[in-house]
Enzyme design. Structure first.
Site, PDB file in Angstrom:
ATOM      1  N   ASP A 107      -9.280  -6.064   3.680  1.00 14.03           N
ATOM      2  CA  ASP A 107      -9.773  -7.303   4.292  1.00 14.03           C
ATOM      3  C   ASP A 107      -9.309  -7.473   5.725  1.00 14.03           C
ATOM      4  OD1 ASP A 107      -7.150  -7.785   3.699  1.00 14.03           O
ATOM      5  OD2 ASP A 107      -7.489  -9.620   2.563  1.00 14.03           O
ATOM      6  N   LYS A 158       8.060 -15.665   4.437  1.00 15.88           N
ATOM      7  CA  LYS A 158       7.757 -16.664   5.473  1.00 15.88           C
ATOM      8  C   LYS A 158       9.003 -17.492   5.761  1.00 15.88           C
ATOM      9  CE  LYS A 158       3.314 -17.208   3.411  1.00 15.88           C
ATOM     10  NZ  LYS A 158       2.575 -17.990   2.467  1.00 15.88           N
ATOM     11  N   ASP A 215      -6.982 -10.664   9.563  1.00 16.42           N
ATOM     12  CA  ASP A 215      -7.409 -10.518   8.169  1.00 16.42           C
ATOM     13  C   ASP A 215      -8.386 -11.649   7.890  1.00 16.42           C
ATOM     14  OD1 ASP A 215      -6.393 -12.319   5.802  1.00 16.42           O
ATOM     15  OD2 ASP A 215      -4.739 -12.269   7.232  1.00 16.42           O
TER      16      ASP A 215
HETATM   17  P1  GTP Z   1      -6.658 -14.215  -2.281  1.00 19.25           P
HETATM   18  O1  GTP Z   1      -6.956 -14.451  -3.726  1.00 19.25           O
HETATM   19  O2  GTP Z   1      -7.421 -15.131  -1.388  1.00 19.25           O
HETATM   20  O3  GTP Z   1      -5.197 -14.152  -1.958  1.00 19.25           O
HETATM   21  O4  GTP Z   1      -7.262 -12.783  -1.872  1.00 19.25           O
HETATM   22  P2  GTP Z   1      -7.039 -11.331  -2.529  1.00 19.25           P
HETATM   23  O5  GTP Z   1      -7.245 -11.382  -3.993  1.00 19.25           O
HETATM   24  O6  GTP Z   1      -7.923 -10.389  -1.783  1.00 19.25           O
HETATM   25  O7  GTP Z   1      -5.517 -11.006  -2.241  1.00 19.25           O
HETATM   26  P3  GTP Z   1      -4.855 -10.457  -0.913  1.00 19.25           P
HETATM   27  O8  GTP Z   1      -5.565 -11.001   0.301  1.00 19.25           O
HETATM   28  O9  GTP Z   1      -3.405 -10.638  -0.984  1.00 19.25           O
HETATM   29  O10 GTP Z   1      -5.147  -8.906  -1.039  1.00 19.25           O
HETATM   30  C1  GTP Z   1      -4.996  -7.986   0.021  1.00 19.25           C
HETATM   31  C2  GTP Z   1      -5.884  -6.795  -0.272  1.00 19.25           C
HETATM   32  O11 GTP Z   1      -5.523  -6.191  -1.510  1.00 19.25           O
HETATM   33  C3  GTP Z   1      -7.344  -7.175  -0.398  1.00 19.25           C
HETATM   34  O12 GTP Z   1      -8.089  -6.168   0.229  1.00 19.25           O
HETATM   35  C4  GTP Z   1      -7.593  -7.208  -1.896  1.00 19.25           C
HETATM   36  O13 GTP Z   1      -8.917  -6.834  -2.230  1.00 19.25           O
HETATM   37  C5  GTP Z   1      -6.608  -6.181  -2.404  1.00 19.25           C
HETATM   38  N1  GTP Z   1      -6.109  -6.532  -3.742  1.00 19.25           N
HETATM   39  C6  GTP Z   1      -5.387  -7.640  -4.095  1.00 19.25           C
HETATM   40  N2  GTP Z   1      -5.086  -7.609  -5.395  1.00 19.25           N
HETATM   41  C7  GTP Z   1      -5.623  -6.467  -5.897  1.00 19.25           C
HETATM   42  C8  GTP Z   1      -5.642  -5.860  -7.195  1.00 19.25           C
HETATM   43  O14 GTP Z   1      -5.085  -6.373  -8.173  1.00 19.25           O
HETATM   44  N3  GTP Z   1      -6.298  -4.663  -7.305  1.00 19.25           N
HETATM   45  C9  GTP Z   1      -6.896  -4.048  -6.242  1.00 19.25           C
HETATM   46  N4  GTP Z   1      -7.536  -2.889  -6.455  1.00 19.25           N
HETATM   47  N5  GTP Z   1      -6.900  -4.588  -5.012  1.00 19.25           N
HETATM   48  C10 GTP Z   1      -6.258  -5.775  -4.838  1.00 19.25           C
END
Ligand code: GTP
Length: 360
Positions: A107, A158, A215
């Protein structure tokens, strides 16, 4: 070079957009978001990408397919969310990983120099190298201090008074041996909370990343990234923007409407006479009636905005929602997919409206 892109999160902060489209393929400036990341990886020599998916994985695969501009795309789908490090272990256990790989959060819109990061990784003999990006406002992020040689000293949560403004930019060079030795199999594991803190002092380095980085994980930053892309940052292969700095996709009807500045219309949108759409993002097939106003808002696909209605800044409207004639959607409101706002009704600023509720 191989990259694993983490693309399995639920993207809860981008709801209601991510109720119907997973974040990795959410349209950004009219293109599936990950296409920008894939272009970036390709520029730095990546020729195979493992997309680590979970939430709505079928949609990601349907949009991106198996080949992207000559790069092979493979998919690893997890049954349960495995966090940020667990998916890398899963790909390792499936025998898919090379000796060294890039791991990228799925992201981030960035032009950080991965080639230089890889060169530093090689030079220092690191086991893991993290891109660290200096931000002005660290309040949403933990920070990562390093010593003069680039060794990571700590992972700090943080805090109001952080010792550095460098944050983890979500772009790692990882030695395959680390995956086998340091990421437990079969459960959710976090790089940031578990793997990296335990690697401090054991070959964990920071790379001082420069350039553009954002991001796109919140509606505010999604809009900011859109405006930056329209203005040419980071450099991309977007089609030319019009004289208002906007991008109007094919099939749109906008005659007599005021579209722009800094607006993106997806395919087959229609904006009525004297309607204003400013600094906003409309996904495909959105209809805005005559004399309506949409300002700094995001409307997902097939939203209908009635004549004389107003959608105010930072509002996010889910797919297929209908806003009646003369209705007002207040600042920062979020409407789930399919919500109906009756003619003349007002959605209060900051309100969260569920699909079943509707607004009279
Ligand atoms: P929020 O729910 O808004 O926090 O977003 P998110 O679920 O994308 O979590 P976050 O922004 O912390 O994740 C950072 C990156 O890791 C993103 O590209 C997500 O798609 C990926 N990501 C987060 N959790 C997982 C998971 O359990 N499995 C996989 N494959 N990717 C994950």
């Amino acid at each position: 070079m191989q990259a694993l892109v983490l693309a399995g999160g639920e993207g809860t902060r981008l709801r209601p957009l991510t109720y119907t489209t997973p974040k990795p393929v959410l349209p950004l400036a009219g293109r599936p978001f990950l296409s920008f990341m894939l272009d970036w990886a390709r520029e730095h020599g990546v020729d195979e990408v493992i997309l680590s998916c979970g939430f709505m994985s079928d949609d990601v695969r349907r949009v991106l397919g198996d080949i992207y501009h000559g790069m092979r795309l493979r998919y690893v789908v997890e049954d349960e969310p495995l966090g940020t490090a667990g998916p890398v272990r899963l790909a390792y256990d499936q025998g898919l990983l090379e000796e060294r790989l890039l791991v990228l959060n799925g992201d981030v819109l960035t032009d950080v120099d991965l080639t230089e990061e890889l060169a530093q990784h090689e030079r220092t003999g690191a086991r893991v190298t993290l891109a660290l990006y200096a931000v002005e406002d660290t309040s949403s992020y933990g920070v990562v201090p390093t010593d003069a040689d680039g060794r990571v000293e700590a992972f700090l949560e943080k805090s109001p008074d952080p010792p550095t403004n460098r944050i983890n930019a979500g772009a790692y060079v990882v030695e395959g041996s680390v995956v086998g030795e340091r990421i437990p199999a079969g459960r959710a594991v976090s790089f940031e909370r578990e793997v990296f803190p335990a690697l401090v002092g054991e070959g964990l380095y920071g790379f001082p990343a420069a350039g553009y980085w954002i991001d796109i994980g919140t509606p505010e930053r999604y809009l900011e990234a859109t405006w930056d892309l329209l203005a040419g940052h980071p450099r991309s292969s977007l089609p030319p923007r019009d004289e208002t700095g906007s991008l109007v996709s094919e099939g749109c009807l906008v005659s007599g409407a005021h579209v722009g500045p800094q607006t993106v219309l997806g395919r087959n949108c229609s904006v009525g006479t004297d309607a204003r759409v400013e600094r906003s993002v409309l996904h495909d097939r959105v209809i805005v009636g005559a004399d309506a106003a949409v300002v700094e808002a995001v409307l997902a696909e097939r939203v209908r905005v009635g004549e004389r209605a107003r959608v105010e800044p930072a509002a996010v409207v889910g797919a297929g929602a209908v806003i009646g004639e003369g209705a007002v959607v207040g600042e920062g409101a979020r409407l789930e997919p399919g919500v109906r706002v009756e003619s003349g009704a007002t959605v209060e600023p900051g309100a969260r409206i569920k699909a079943a509720e509707g607004v009279r």
